[in-house]
Design an enzyme around this catalytic site. Structure first.
Site, PDB file in Angstrom:
ATOM      1  N   PHE A 149       0.819  -1.221   0.000  1.00 21.60           N
ATOM      2  CA  PHE A 149       0.000   0.000   0.000  1.00 21.60           C
ATOM      3  C   PHE A 149       0.852   1.271   0.000  1.00 21.60           C
ATOM      4  O   PHE A 149       0.379   2.332  -0.385  1.00 21.60           O
ATOM      5  CB  PHE A 149      -0.925   0.015   1.232  1.00 21.60           C
ATOM      6  CG  PHE A 149      -0.232   0.461   2.493  1.00 21.60           C
ATOM      7  CD1 PHE A 149      -0.148   1.825   2.805  1.00 21.60           C
ATOM      8  CD2 PHE A 149       0.383  -0.440   3.353  1.00 21.60           C
ATOM      9  CE1 PHE A 149       0.516   2.261   3.948  1.00 21.60           C
ATOM     10  CE2 PHE A 149       1.053  -0.015   4.483  1.00 21.60           C
ATOM     11  CZ  PHE A 149       1.130   1.338   4.783  1.00 21.60           C
ATOM     12  N   LYS A 173      -1.257  -6.920  -9.342  1.00 15.81           N
ATOM     13  CA  LYS A 173      -2.210  -7.091  -8.230  1.00 15.81           C
ATOM     14  C   LYS A 173      -1.811  -6.061  -7.168  1.00 15.81           C
ATOM     15  O   LYS A 173      -0.944  -6.297  -6.344  1.00 15.81           O
ATOM     16  CB  LYS A 173      -2.109  -8.521  -7.691  1.00 15.81           C
ATOM     17  CG  LYS A 173      -3.344  -9.060  -6.983  1.00 15.81           C
ATOM     18  CD  LYS A 173      -3.816  -8.220  -5.827  1.00 15.81           C
ATOM     19  CE  LYS A 173      -3.050  -8.433  -4.542  1.00 15.81           C
ATOM     20  NZ  LYS A 173      -3.421  -7.457  -3.480  1.00 15.81           N
ATOM     21  N   GLU A 176      -4.972  -3.745  -1.816  1.00 17.43           N
ATOM     22  CA  GLU A 176      -6.422  -3.491  -1.768  1.00 17.43           C
ATOM     23  C   GLU A 176      -6.746  -2.240  -0.953  1.00 17.43           C
ATOM     24  O   GLU A 176      -7.881  -1.806  -0.900  1.00 17.43           O
ATOM     25  CB  GLU A 176      -7.173  -4.718  -1.222  1.00 17.43           C
ATOM     26  CG  GLU A 176      -6.766  -5.199   0.161  1.00 17.43           C
ATOM     27  CD  GLU A 176      -5.569  -6.150   0.165  1.00 17.43           C
ATOM     28  OE1 GLU A 176      -4.551  -5.870  -0.513  1.00 17.43           O
ATOM     29  OE2 GLU A 176      -5.641  -7.159   0.897  1.00 17.43           O
ATOM     30  N   ARG A 177      -5.707  -1.635  -0.300  1.00 17.03           N
ATOM     31  CA  ARG A 177      -5.987  -0.462   0.538  1.00 17.03           C
ATOM     32  C   ARG A 177      -6.012   0.835  -0.271  1.00 17.03           C
ATOM     33  O   ARG A 177      -6.682   1.783   0.096  1.00 17.03           O
ATOM     34  CB  ARG A 177      -4.952  -0.359   1.654  1.00 17.03           C
ATOM     35  CG  ARG A 177      -5.118  -1.509   2.625  1.00 17.03           C
ATOM     36  CD  ARG A 177      -4.075  -1.482   3.697  1.00 17.03           C
ATOM     37  NE  ARG A 177      -3.460  -2.806   3.828  1.00 17.03           N
ATOM     38  CZ  ARG A 177      -2.362  -3.043   4.518  1.00 17.03           C
ATOM     39  NH1 ARG A 177      -1.746  -2.068   5.138  1.00 17.03           N
ATOM     40  NH2 ARG A 177      -1.885  -4.260   4.579  1.00 17.03           N
ATOM     41  N   SER A 226       5.383  -7.041   3.168  1.00 17.79           N
ATOM     42  CA  SER A 226       5.994  -7.409   4.457  1.00 17.79           C
ATOM     43  C   SER A 226       6.772  -8.720   4.323  1.00 17.79           C
ATOM     44  O   SER A 226       6.501  -9.538   3.437  1.00 17.79           O
ATOM     45  CB  SER A 226       4.896  -7.526   5.506  1.00 17.79           C
ATOM     46  OG  SER A 226       3.957  -8.494   5.080  1.00 17.79           O
ATOM     47  N   CYS A 281       9.525   1.797   3.434  1.00 20.87           N
ATOM     48  CA  CYS A 281      10.454   0.693   3.722  1.00 20.87           C
ATOM     49  C   CYS A 281      11.873   1.216   3.899  1.00 20.87           C
ATOM     50  O   CYS A 281      12.735   0.506   4.392  1.00 20.87           O
ATOM     51  CB  CYS A 281      10.412  -0.343   2.625  1.00 20.87           C
ATOM     52  SG  CYS A 281      11.086   0.282   1.097  1.00 20.87           S
TER      53      CYS A 281
HETATM   54  P1  NAD Z   1       1.596  -6.665   2.944  1.00 21.76           P
HETATM   55  O1  NAD Z   1       2.613  -7.745   2.996  1.00 21.76           O
HETATM   56  O2  NAD Z   1       0.474  -6.691   3.920  1.00 21.76           O
HETATM   57  O3  NAD Z   1       0.880  -6.658   1.498  1.00 21.76           O
HETATM   58  C1  NAD Z   1       1.614  -6.671   0.305  1.00 21.76           C
HETATM   59  C2  NAD Z   1       0.818  -7.368  -0.774  1.00 21.76           C
HETATM   60  O4  NAD Z   1       0.610  -8.731  -0.407  1.00 21.76           O
HETATM   61  C3  NAD Z   1      -0.563  -6.765  -1.006  1.00 21.76           C
HETATM   62  O5  NAD Z   1      -0.816  -6.712  -2.393  1.00 21.76           O
HETATM   63  C4  NAD Z   1      -1.488  -7.722  -0.293  1.00 21.76           C
HETATM   64  O6  NAD Z   1      -2.766  -7.796  -0.894  1.00 21.76           O
HETATM   65  C5  NAD Z   1      -0.776  -9.053  -0.421  1.00 21.76           C
HETATM   66  N1  NAD Z   1      -1.045  -9.954   0.708  1.00 21.76           N
HETATM   67  C6  NAD Z   1      -1.297  -9.598   2.004  1.00 21.76           C
HETATM   68  N2  NAD Z   1      -1.485 -10.694   2.749  1.00 21.76           N
HETATM   69  C7  NAD Z   1      -1.346 -11.755   1.943  1.00 21.76           C
HETATM   70  C8  NAD Z   1      -1.422 -13.186   2.139  1.00 21.76           C
HETATM   71  N3  NAD Z   1      -1.674 -13.707   3.340  1.00 21.76           N
HETATM   72  N4  NAD Z   1      -1.208 -13.986   1.084  1.00 21.76           N
HETATM   73  C9  NAD Z   1      -0.939 -13.474  -0.123  1.00 21.76           C
HETATM   74  N5  NAD Z   1      -0.866 -12.146  -0.379  1.00 21.76           N
HETATM   75  C10 NAD Z   1      -1.060 -11.306   0.639  1.00 21.76           C
HETATM   76  O7  NAD Z   1       2.379  -5.269   2.997  1.00 21.76           O
HETATM   77  P2  NAD Z   1       1.785  -3.802   3.137  1.00 21.76           P
HETATM   78  O8  NAD Z   1       1.278  -3.607   4.518  1.00 21.76           O
HETATM   79  O9  NAD Z   1       0.882  -3.497   1.998  1.00 21.76           O
HETATM   80  O10 NAD Z   1       3.116  -2.934   2.934  1.00 21.76           O
HETATM   81  C11 NAD Z   1       3.993  -2.609   3.982  1.00 21.76           C
HETATM   82  C12 NAD Z   1       5.170  -3.550   4.019  1.00 21.76           C
HETATM   83  O11 NAD Z   1       5.851  -3.533   2.767  1.00 21.76           O
HETATM   84  C13 NAD Z   1       6.214  -3.125   5.046  1.00 21.76           C
HETATM   85  O12 NAD Z   1       6.706  -4.276   5.677  1.00 21.76           O
HETATM   86  C14 NAD Z   1       7.309  -2.479   4.194  1.00 21.76           C
HETATM   87  O13 NAD Z   1       8.595  -2.488   4.755  1.00 21.76           O
HETATM   88  C15 NAD Z   1       7.241  -3.329   2.974  1.00 21.76           C
HETATM   89  N6  NAD Z   1       7.846  -2.650   1.839  1.00 21.76           N
HETATM   90  C16 NAD Z   1       9.048  -3.115   1.408  1.00 21.76           C
HETATM   91  C17 NAD Z   1       9.675  -2.488   0.347  1.00 21.76           C
HETATM   92  C18 NAD Z   1      10.995  -2.979  -0.161  1.00 21.76           C
HETATM   93  O14 NAD Z   1      11.367  -2.636  -1.271  1.00 21.76           O
HETATM   94  N7  NAD Z   1      11.720  -3.790   0.583  1.00 21.76           N
HETATM   95  C19 NAD Z   1       9.065  -1.389  -0.269  1.00 21.76           C
HETATM   96  C20 NAD Z   1       7.822  -0.959   0.191  1.00 21.76           C
HETATM   97  C21 NAD Z   1       7.211  -1.606   1.248  1.00 21.76           C
END
Ligand code: NAD
Length: 498
Positions: A149, A173, A176-177, A226, A281
């Site tokens: 998000f 994909k 969704e937020r 994450s 991040c």
């Molecule tokens: P998230 O992991 O909750 O979601 C990321 C994606 O995964 C979304 O599209 C979501 O729909 C999907 N998802 C969520 N739960 C899932 C599941 N159980 N099974 C399959 N898919 C699932 O992350 P977020 O809260 O949207 O973003 C924040 C996180 O992203 C933080 O940890 C941040 O550090 C990380 N981030 C990392 C980078 C990097 O380059 N390392 C960059 C930006 C954000």
């Protein structure tokens, strides 16, 4: 209530699964739209569209593919205000910050305008008698991107720009937020001349993600989010024979040496710790002053600045930061501040209970500062992803270096110093992917590659830069011998250059 569907086959389509998720205005807590959550069949429809369109796109010469991106960059610039406002309305960050989000994606689109050069192959004349050898880069076919998000503009563009420029079709994909901006980007790609079916946006949750990870026609998957989900996506994609690059969470440290310019260091911490409410991040969440005297000076200068942060909705042009993205994020961050207090960290500025007049139901957390944090505390080990900075005091440089070295995550790190030797030693020894020397958020530019180490990244090719061209293509090597070089008779011995 406005419903946000998908973008499949070059046009917007409504969701048909009957499942939706709420999209909030983080400043007011109101539900402003419902986003469709795709079924396996809807994801498959996107793949079928991609499959039908991809061969012709791959056969389009690279200069023509590049021209779509030249035009797209122009459209992004033309629509910048509209796009940034749309982004902010669902994410909550300030409009200026959203422009930064979009521009960092736009820069990757500029980078891939050089695709004719970037994806050129290699040729060796005379590798043997009348033998020429050449390696070419061909698209993987259909690529997919699963995005978080916090950067709904930049990260989708990091993925779809190189993938599409290389001749692939793409399924995105998004989170969704904040799902509206990616759909708008897909519309602009069509306006820029991209054929229908090459960029598809499928909104959804785990159902859509699992459908991507098991779909036999998708060849490569890029994920950012994450760490637990990154690990899951990497493992599942690999088990299903796909190429995968998955980027996870972070806990970025900034080391402040005794010789650092303290005003510069403090300003850097303010922007890197509290910009975008810490939901980056590459945010700095741990400050490591070296020596008691440095620590005291740092805390003394930081505290009043944090107390006077201007916090507001995205419509407040003067705000330094906005709310967190959802109620869950709000509860989680407040819970972690409670935990820090229980663990015995010294809470110097408390952002809990911050209320903004007229926005009492918004997900605002005030800037928060902990001092005397130690490595055994949960607030040190966990990625908080909110406006919370922890000060861990180190006695000397070696002790300071040891902290990020031993941390689970390895995304970014920074050192503030005037000492060239210390900076050089730091950059050389640290086990982290992106290093800043007097730069608090060292996000590499589009023509270098972005990626962390340790639990911040799974897979071995990074985002953008030349790594992205390698990730979205497969190498094929051709050895050609011309009749003048062919000796008569069968050769039974392994051919070598003896
Ligand atoms: P998230 O992991 O909750 O979601 C990321 C994606 O995964 C979304 O599209 C979501 O729909 C999907 N998802 C969520 N739960 C899932 C599941 N159980 N099974 C399959 N898919 C699932 O992350 P977020 O809260 O949207 O973003 C924040 C996180 O992203 C933080 O940890 C941040 O550090 C990380 N981030 C990392 C980078 C990097 O380059 N390392 C960059 C930006 C954000």
């Amino acid at each position: 209530m406005r419903e946000i569907g998908h973008f499949i086959g070059g046009k917007y389509v409504a969701g048909t699964s009957g499942r939706t998720s709420d999209v909030f205005n983080p400043a007011t807590g109101e539900v402003q739209a419902k986003v469709a959550l795709a079924s396996v069949e809807e994801l498959r429809a996107a793949v079928e569209n991609a499959k039908a369109a991809q061969p012709k796109w791959a056969a389009t010469n690279p200069q023509r593919r590049a021209r779509v991106f030249f035009k797209f960059v122009e459209l992004l610039n033309q629509h910048m205000d509209e796009l940034a406002t749309l982004l902010s309305s669902e994410h909550g960050k300030t409009v200026e910050d959203s422009k930064g989000d979009i521009i960092r994606g736009l820069e990757v689109c500029e980078f891939v305008c050089g695709i004719p050069h970037l994806a050129k192959g290699e040729f060796t004349e005379g590798a043997g008698p009348a033998i020429d050898m050449y390696s070419i880069r061909q698209p993987v076919g259909i690529g997919a991107g699963i995005t978080p998000f916090n950067f709904p503009g930049m990260i989708p563009m990091w993925m779809f720009a190189p993938a599409i420029a290389c001749g692939n079709a793409f399924i995105l994909k998004p989170s969704e937020r904040d799902p509206s901006l990616p759909i708008r980007l897909a519309e602009l790609m069509i306006e820029a001349g991209l054929p229908a079916g090459i960029l598809n946006v499928v909104n959804g949750d785990k159902t859509a993600v699992d459908a991507i990870l098991t779909d036999p026609d998708i060849g490569a998957v890029s994920f950012v989010g994450s760490t637990p989900i990154a690990r899951y996506v990497y493992g599942t994609a690999a088990m299903n024979g796909k190429r995968a690059q998955c980027f996870g969470g972070a806990k970025n440290h900034m080391i402040i040496m005794p010789d650092a310019d303290m005003d510069q260091a403090v300003n850097a911490l303010m922007g890197a710790g509290y910009g975008s409410a810490g939901e980056r991040c590459m945010a700095i969440s741990v400050a490591v002053p070296v020596g008691e005297e440095t620590a005291n000076r740092l805390v003394e200068k930081l505290t009043p600045k944090i107390e006077s942060l201007r916090i507001g909705p995205y419509t407040d042009e003067k705000a330094d930061m906005g709310p967190l993205v959802t109620k869950d994020a709000y509860n989680r961050v407040n819970g972690l501040i409670d935990r820090g207090v229980e663990e015995g960290a010294k809470l110097l500025v408390d952002g809990r209970g911050f209320k903004l007049q007229g926005y009492e139901n918004g997900y605002f957390v005030g800037g928060t500062l902990f001092d005397n944090v130690t490595p055994d505390m949960d607030i040190y080990k966990t990625e908080i992803f909110g406006p919370v900075l922890s000060v861990v005091r180190a006695k000397n440089y070696e002790e300071a270096l040891d902290l990020p070295m031993k941390h689970e995550y390895g995304n970014g790190v920074a050192i503030y110093t005037r000492d060239g030797d210390a900076a050089r030693d730091f950059a050389s020894r640290i086990n982290i992917g992106m290093i800043g020397i007097n730069v608090p958020i060292p996000v590499p530019l589009a023509y270098h590659s972005f990626g962390g180490w340790k639990a911040s990244s799974f897979g071995d090719l990074n985002q953008h830069g030349t790594d992205s061209i390698k990730f979205w293509t497969r190498t094929k090597t051709v050895t050609a011998r011309w009749p003048s070089g062919i000796k008569s008779g069968a050769e039974f011995v392994m051919p070598t250059m003896k």
